[in-house]
Scaffold this motif. Sequence first.
Motif, PDB file in Angstrom:
ATOM      1  N   GLY A  97      28.526 -22.530  10.839  1.00  0.00           N
ATOM      2  CA  GLY A  97      28.286 -22.770  12.251  1.00  0.00           C
ATOM      3  C   GLY A  97      27.024 -23.572  12.511  1.00  0.00           C
ATOM      4  O   GLY A  97      26.173 -23.754  11.645  1.00  0.00           O
ATOM      5  N   ILE A  98      26.883 -24.024  13.742  1.00  0.00           N
ATOM      6  CA  ILE A  98      25.793 -24.952  14.083  1.00  0.00           C
ATOM      7  C   ILE A  98      24.424 -24.271  14.082  1.00  0.00           C
ATOM      8  O   ILE A  98      23.423 -24.872  13.673  1.00  0.00           O
ATOM      9  CB  ILE A  98      26.076 -25.653  15.435  1.00  0.00           C
ATOM     10  CG1 ILE A  98      25.079 -26.787  15.659  1.00  0.00           C
ATOM     11  CG2 ILE A  98      26.062 -24.655  16.586  1.00  0.00           C
ATOM     12  CD1 ILE A  98      25.435 -27.681  16.827  1.00  0.00           C
ATOM     13  N   THR A  99      24.357 -23.021  14.507  1.00  0.00           N
ATOM     14  CA  THR A  99      23.053 -22.354  14.588  1.00  0.00           C
ATOM     15  C   THR A  99      22.416 -22.200  13.215  1.00  0.00           C
ATOM     16  O   THR A  99      21.253 -22.553  12.997  1.00  0.00           O
ATOM     17  CB  THR A  99      23.199 -20.977  15.254  1.00  0.00           C
ATOM     18  OG1 THR A  99      23.715 -21.153  16.576  1.00  0.00           O
ATOM     19  CG2 THR A  99      21.855 -20.263  15.323  1.00  0.00           C
ATOM     20  N   VAL A 143      19.018 -27.033   7.859  1.00  0.00           N
ATOM     21  CA  VAL A 143      18.759 -28.467   7.759  1.00  0.00           C
ATOM     22  C   VAL A 143      17.443 -28.854   8.418  1.00  0.00           C
ATOM     23  O   VAL A 143      16.607 -29.541   7.813  1.00  0.00           O
ATOM     24  CB  VAL A 143      19.928 -29.269   8.387  1.00  0.00           C
ATOM     25  CG1 VAL A 143      19.579 -30.756   8.448  1.00  0.00           C
ATOM     26  CG2 VAL A 143      21.203 -29.060   7.594  1.00  0.00           C
ATOM     27  N   MET A 144      17.212 -28.419   9.647  1.00  0.00           N
ATOM     28  CA  MET A 144      16.061 -28.889  10.407  1.00  0.00           C
ATOM     29  C   MET A 144      14.756 -28.229   9.973  1.00  0.00           C
ATOM     30  O   MET A 144      13.676 -28.756  10.250  1.00  0.00           O
ATOM     31  CB  MET A 144      16.306 -28.671  11.902  1.00  0.00           C
ATOM     32  CG  MET A 144      17.487 -29.491  12.428  1.00  0.00           C
ATOM     33  SD  MET A 144      17.853 -29.208  14.177  1.00  0.00           S
ATOM     34  CE  MET A 144      16.409 -29.973  14.931  1.00  0.00           C
ATOM     35  N   GLY A 197      26.397 -32.777   3.189  1.00  0.00           N
ATOM     36  CA  GLY A 197      25.835 -31.427   3.217  1.00  0.00           C
ATOM     37  C   GLY A 197      25.829 -30.766   4.579  1.00  0.00           C
ATOM     38  O   GLY A 197      26.344 -29.656   4.752  1.00  0.00           O
ATOM     39  N   SER A 198      25.269 -31.439   5.566  1.00  0.00           N
ATOM     40  CA  SER A 198      25.169 -30.813   6.888  1.00  0.00           C
ATOM     41  C   SER A 198      26.548 -30.644   7.519  1.00  0.00           C
ATOM     42  O   SER A 198      26.812 -29.656   8.213  1.00  0.00           O
ATOM     43  CB  SER A 198      24.262 -31.637   7.804  1.00  0.00           C
ATOM     44  OG  SER A 198      24.713 -32.975   7.908  1.00  0.00           O
ATOM     45  N   ALA A 199      27.457 -31.598   7.261  1.00  0.00           N
ATOM     46  CA  ALA A 199      28.803 -31.518   7.833  1.00  0.00           C
ATOM     47  C   ALA A 199      29.587 -30.350   7.243  1.00  0.00           C
ATOM     48  O   ALA A 199      30.195 -29.551   7.971  1.00  0.00           O
ATOM     49  CB  ALA A 199      29.547 -32.828   7.590  1.00  0.00           C
ATOM     50  N   ARG A 200      29.593 -30.232   5.915  1.00  0.00           N
ATOM     51  CA  ARG A 200      30.316 -29.123   5.279  1.00  0.00           C
ATOM     52  C   ARG A 200      29.683 -27.775   5.639  1.00  0.00           C
ATOM     53  O   ARG A 200      30.379 -26.782   5.871  1.00  0.00           O
ATOM     54  CB  ARG A 200      30.333 -29.297   3.762  1.00  0.00           C
ATOM     55  CG  ARG A 200      31.175 -30.452   3.292  1.00  0.00           C
ATOM     56  CD  ARG A 200      31.307 -30.469   1.766  1.00  0.00           C
ATOM     57  NE  ARG A 200      31.960 -31.682   1.309  1.00  0.00           N
ATOM     58  CZ  ARG A 200      33.265 -31.882   1.321  1.00  0.00           C
ATOM     59  NH1 ARG A 200      34.070 -30.928   1.758  1.00  0.00           N
ATOM     60  NH2 ARG A 200      33.774 -33.026   0.895  1.00  0.00           N
TER      61      ARG A 200
END
Length: 265
Positions: free
Chosen positions: A159-161, A167-168, A150-153
């Motif tokens: 994007g990371i932001t 996620v967090m 999930g987090s990778a896709r």
Amino acid sequence: MNQTTHPDLANLDGFRVEIDAARERADIVLDRAPMNTISMPQRDQLRKAFEALDEDDRVRVIVLRAMGEHFSSGGYIRGFLEASPEHVSKLAWNIAAPARCAKPVIVANRGYTFGVGFEISLACDFRIVSETCQYALPEQKLGQIPGSGGSARLQKIVGITRTKDIVMRSRRIPGRQAYDWGLATECVADADLESATDKLVDELRAFSPIAQRTAKKLLNDTEDASLSIAIELEGHCYSRLRQSDDFREGVEAFHAKRPPKFKGS
């Protein structure tokens, strides 16, 4: 609509498979009321279902959908404590089955689409969401992180932001926002979810099967490639398709001003 008789698709846990040969369509239907929770055994069965349908010559397009007002509230939580480390290590491989399919895969999301429900949707090619859809990866609330890709896709798509935000914070993303962020292919009124899915199935069926398979594999394989390598691979794929019967048919149909009749060769 016919139930499939494939030996790998007997005694399915929490879902069923339907094949409409006349429309060259197969549906994998989550059906565990009321929240369509996905069990540990079900994950492996879902993988086998996608693999079986990918090999079925009657099927051009695969649709993943669910019964009821929610796509899936996620996995069976206690199952994570009961599963062996070896089993848990295979979770991402099972849930990546839609991406490995050579055929196009559409998912129709409404209501809660949490955890593994969101992760398997991210592995599909087209995500059609209703305005009731809410995407979330709530694993932080359990002292865990997403474990099925999930987090990778998600990071590849938004994007990371925005991925850290989802996620967090275990944040829920409504369907309309998911579309605005590029997570969803289309966002429609809840009553229109099935008709929008049907329309996309028929649109995809009109294209050359071999060209569709080639495009999907090329895009998946070059997602992490440099621009120069991606262009090089694109050229090789184009060259191979240049020799296909479907490309000749497409060119001839274009000049004759008639619809093409693709055969997938």
